[in-house]
Design a protein around this motif. Structure first.
Motif, PDB file in Angstrom:
ATOM      1  N   GLY A  86     -34.788  48.337  42.006  1.00 42.67           N
ATOM      2  CA  GLY A  86     -34.581  46.902  42.032  1.00 42.67           C
ATOM      3  C   GLY A  86     -35.813  46.145  41.594  1.00 42.67           C
ATOM      4  O   GLY A  86     -36.866  46.729  41.312  1.00 42.67           O
ATOM      5  N   SER A  87     -35.685  44.828  41.570  1.00 36.64           N
ATOM      6  CA  SER A  87     -36.762  43.966  41.095  1.00 36.64           C
ATOM      7  C   SER A  87     -38.031  44.140  41.913  1.00 36.64           C
ATOM      8  O   SER A  87     -39.120  44.282  41.360  1.00 36.64           O
ATOM      9  CB  SER A  87     -36.300  42.505  41.144  1.00 36.64           C
ATOM     10  OG  SER A  87     -37.348  41.631  40.804  1.00 36.64           O
ATOM     11  N   ASP A  88     -37.914  44.148  43.247  1.00 32.57           N
ATOM     12  CA  ASP A  88     -39.101  44.273  44.094  1.00 32.57           C
ATOM     13  C   ASP A  88     -39.789  45.619  43.897  1.00 32.57           C
ATOM     14  O   ASP A  88     -41.025  45.710  43.887  1.00 32.57           O
ATOM     15  CB  ASP A  88     -38.729  44.099  45.568  1.00 32.57           C
ATOM     16  CG  ASP A  88     -38.429  42.651  45.927  1.00 32.57           C
ATOM     17  OD1 ASP A  88     -38.641  41.770  45.064  1.00 32.57           O
ATOM     18  OD2 ASP A  88     -37.985  42.399  47.064  1.00 32.57           O
ATOM     19  N   ILE A  91     -41.712  45.521  40.654  1.00 29.28           N
ATOM     20  CA  ILE A  91     -42.922  44.706  40.824  1.00 29.28           C
ATOM     21  C   ILE A  91     -44.001  45.500  41.544  1.00 29.28           C
ATOM     22  O   ILE A  91     -45.165  45.511  41.125  1.00 29.28           O
ATOM     23  CB  ILE A  91     -42.586  43.412  41.583  1.00 29.28           C
ATOM     24  CG1 ILE A  91     -41.807  42.450  40.672  1.00 29.28           C
ATOM     25  CG2 ILE A  91     -43.856  42.734  42.114  1.00 29.28           C
ATOM     26  CD1 ILE A  91     -41.211  41.264  41.385  1.00 29.28           C
ATOM     27  N   LEU A 142     -37.348  44.403  28.806  1.00 28.42           N
ATOM     28  CA  LEU A 142     -36.691  43.344  29.577  1.00 28.42           C
ATOM     29  C   LEU A 142     -35.292  43.059  29.040  1.00 28.42           C
ATOM     30  O   LEU A 142     -34.367  42.762  29.797  1.00 28.42           O
ATOM     31  CB  LEU A 142     -37.531  42.066  29.536  1.00 28.42           C
ATOM     32  CG  LEU A 142     -38.896  42.113  30.221  1.00 28.42           C
ATOM     33  CD1 LEU A 142     -39.647  40.810  29.981  1.00 28.42           C
ATOM     34  CD2 LEU A 142     -38.752  42.365  31.720  1.00 28.42           C
ATOM     35  N   GLN A 145     -32.379  44.933  30.559  1.00 31.97           N
ATOM     36  CA  GLN A 145     -32.024  44.704  31.956  1.00 31.97           C
ATOM     37  C   GLN A 145     -30.859  43.719  32.053  1.00 31.97           C
ATOM     38  O   GLN A 145     -30.815  42.724  31.321  1.00 31.97           O
ATOM     39  CB  GLN A 145     -33.245  44.192  32.724  1.00 31.97           C
ATOM     40  CG  GLN A 145     -34.395  45.190  32.751  1.00 31.97           C
ATOM     41  CD  GLN A 145     -35.661  44.636  33.391  1.00 31.97           C
ATOM     42  OE1 GLN A 145     -35.722  43.466  33.740  1.00 31.97           O
ATOM     43  NE2 GLN A 145     -36.666  45.484  33.527  1.00 31.97           N
ATOM     44  N   VAL A 147     -30.102  41.327  33.959  1.00 33.93           N
ATOM     45  CA  VAL A 147     -30.428  39.931  34.239  1.00 33.93           C
ATOM     46  C   VAL A 147     -30.774  39.159  32.968  1.00 33.93           C
ATOM     47  O   VAL A 147     -30.749  37.928  32.940  1.00 33.93           O
ATOM     48  CB  VAL A 147     -31.580  39.840  35.266  1.00 33.93           C
ATOM     49  CG1 VAL A 147     -32.890  40.297  34.647  1.00 33.93           C
ATOM     50  CG2 VAL A 147     -31.698  38.431  35.838  1.00 33.93           C
ATOM     51  N   TYR A 163     -45.500  37.873  31.400  1.00 34.09           N
ATOM     52  CA  TYR A 163     -45.798  39.096  32.134  1.00 34.09           C
ATOM     53  C   TYR A 163     -47.117  39.717  31.656  1.00 34.09           C
ATOM     54  O   TYR A 163     -47.949  40.143  32.473  1.00 34.09           O
ATOM     55  CB  TYR A 163     -44.675  40.113  31.960  1.00 34.09           C
ATOM     56  CG  TYR A 163     -43.522  39.942  32.918  1.00 34.09           C
ATOM     57  CD1 TYR A 163     -43.709  39.938  34.289  1.00 34.09           C
ATOM     58  CD2 TYR A 163     -42.217  39.795  32.447  1.00 34.09           C
ATOM     59  CE1 TYR A 163     -42.654  39.782  35.166  1.00 34.09           C
ATOM     60  CE2 TYR A 163     -41.148  39.637  33.322  1.00 34.09           C
ATOM     61  CZ  TYR A 163     -41.377  39.630  34.679  1.00 34.09           C
ATOM     62  OH  TYR A 163     -40.316  39.481  35.544  1.00 34.09           O
ATOM     63  N   ARG A 197     -42.831  38.073  41.905  1.00 39.69           N
ATOM     64  CA  ARG A 197     -41.537  37.794  42.548  1.00 39.69           C
ATOM     65  C   ARG A 197     -41.079  36.375  42.246  1.00 39.69           C
ATOM     66  O   ARG A 197     -39.880  36.122  42.066  1.00 39.69           O
ATOM     67  CB  ARG A 197     -41.634  38.035  44.056  1.00 39.69           C
ATOM     68  CG  ARG A 197     -41.724  39.519  44.411  1.00 39.69           C
ATOM     69  CD  ARG A 197     -41.632  39.788  45.908  1.00 39.69           C
ATOM     70  NE  ARG A 197     -41.564  41.231  46.133  1.00 39.69           N
ATOM     71  CZ  ARG A 197     -42.616  41.992  46.421  1.00 39.69           C
ATOM     72  NH1 ARG A 197     -43.815  41.445  46.533  1.00 39.69           N
ATOM     73  NH2 ARG A 197     -42.480  43.292  46.593  1.00 39.69           N
ATOM     74  N   SER A 200     -39.759  36.442  38.831  1.00 38.55           N
ATOM     75  CA  SER A 200     -38.465  37.109  38.851  1.00 38.55           C
ATOM     76  C   SER A 200     -37.375  36.181  39.380  1.00 38.55           C
ATOM     77  O   SER A 200     -36.247  36.154  38.854  1.00 38.55           O
ATOM     78  CB  SER A 200     -38.553  38.366  39.731  1.00 38.55           C
ATOM     79  OG  SER A 200     -37.325  39.044  39.766  1.00 38.55           O
ATOM     80  N   ARG A 203     -36.558  33.724  36.767  1.00 43.94           N
ATOM     81  CA  ARG A 203     -35.824  34.400  35.686  1.00 43.94           C
ATOM     82  C   ARG A 203     -34.333  34.440  35.980  1.00 43.94           C
ATOM     83  O   ARG A 203     -33.505  34.241  35.081  1.00 43.94           O
ATOM     84  CB  ARG A 203     -36.389  35.814  35.515  1.00 43.94           C
ATOM     85  CG  ARG A 203     -35.713  36.630  34.436  1.00 43.94           C
ATOM     86  CD  ARG A 203     -36.246  38.055  34.453  1.00 43.94           C
ATOM     87  NE  ARG A 203     -35.595  38.876  33.466  1.00 43.94           N
ATOM     88  CZ  ARG A 203     -35.705  40.210  33.432  1.00 43.94           C
ATOM     89  NH1 ARG A 203     -36.441  40.835  34.331  1.00 43.94           N
ATOM     90  NH2 ARG A 203     -35.078  40.909  32.500  1.00 43.94           N
ATOM     91  N   ARG A 204     -33.982  34.703  37.230  1.00 43.94           N
ATOM     92  CA  ARG A 204     -32.560  34.811  37.574  1.00 43.94           C
ATOM     93  C   ARG A 204     -31.826  33.473  37.441  1.00 43.94           C
ATOM     94  O   ARG A 204     -30.611  33.451  37.277  1.00 43.94           O
ATOM     95  CB  ARG A 204     -32.412  35.357  38.997  1.00 43.94           C
ATOM     96  CG  ARG A 204     -32.783  36.831  39.132  1.00 43.94           C
ATOM     97  CD  ARG A 204     -32.242  37.428  40.418  1.00 43.94           C
ATOM     98  NE  ARG A 204     -32.871  36.850  41.603  1.00 43.94           N
ATOM     99  CZ  ARG A 204     -33.998  37.311  42.151  1.00 43.94           C
ATOM    100  NH1 ARG A 204     -34.605  38.363  41.599  1.00 43.94           N
ATOM    101  NH2 ARG A 204     -34.493  36.765  43.237  1.00 43.94           N
TER     102      ARG A 204
END
Length: 209
Positions: A86-88, A91, A142, A145, A147, A163, A197, A200, A203-204
């Motif tokens: 996942g995203s976390d 990261i 990216l 992905q 998202v 980034y 985060r 991120s 981004r969503r």
């Protein structure tokens, strides 16, 4: 004959490596614009003539150091972005990779941090080009992905550059902290995770410019 050619090639690579290492040692305390060829060759234990068999000038040595300084980080970040999770988790892995990279490559990180805005134009341009390539690689990862579905190429490029800039600034901050204040290093890493985060989260919810 092939043995002789191989030995000469190995010697050539060895002397080139000695010049690069000497340059890095000298650049620990000064910038490239203030270093001379004789200073580098003296540090490397070679003659000035040997320098010119490898590099036309000090700017070329600096460009070689730029390429070397970013090569391993490219590989590590690509592997992080290509990994599952996942995203976390991504990261956390990214910040861990940057921390380890700074520990393993302090001279290279210091060189990049100083010369990115230094006085040697060719080296500044080489850093910009390499960071641009890095952003292209990050952007490609990216784009894969979920998202990123519906994002334009321009927006993906903007995100990738964000980034990359964050990685470079985090590495520079970690370098300084690792050398003088381990507690500060932990704070910088924690802040970097929070900043990523936040990126991120934005981004969503991004709907384009």
């Amino acid at each position: 004959m092939s043995h002789t050619v191989g030995a000469r090639q190995a010697q050539k690579q060895q002397s080139r490596r000695a010049l690069l290492d000497a340059g890095l040692r000298l650049l620990a305390d000064q910038n490239l614009a203030s270093v001379g060829v004789r200073e580098v060759t003296r540090e490397a234990g070679l003659s000035p003539a040997a320098f010119y068999r490898h590099f036309p000038d000090l700017a070329a040595l600096g460009v070689a150091l730029v390429e070397e300084s970013l090569a391993s980080l490219h590989v590590m970040i690509r592997s992080v972005l290509a990994g599952a999770g996942g995203s976390d988790e991504l990261i956390d892995r990214t910040v861990d990779v940057i921390e380890q990279h700074v520990r393993d490559h302090r001279p290279h990180v210091r060189f990049l941090a100083r010369e990115r805005h230094g006085g040697v134009r060719q080296v500044r341009e080489a850093i910009d080009v390499e960071l641009g390539r890095f952003a292209t690689e990050v952007g490609a990862a990216l784009a894969l992905q979920p998202v990123s579905q519906g994002w334009s190429e321009e927006d993906l490029r903007m995100l990738a550059e964000l980034y990359v800039d964050h990685m470079v600034s985090t590495a520079a901050a970690l370098l300084e902290a690792q050398e003088v204040d381990p507690a500060r290093e932990r704070h910088i890493a924690a802040t970097a995770r929070l900043q990523l985060r936040l990126i991120s989260l934005g981004r969503r919810h991004w709907q384009g410019g």
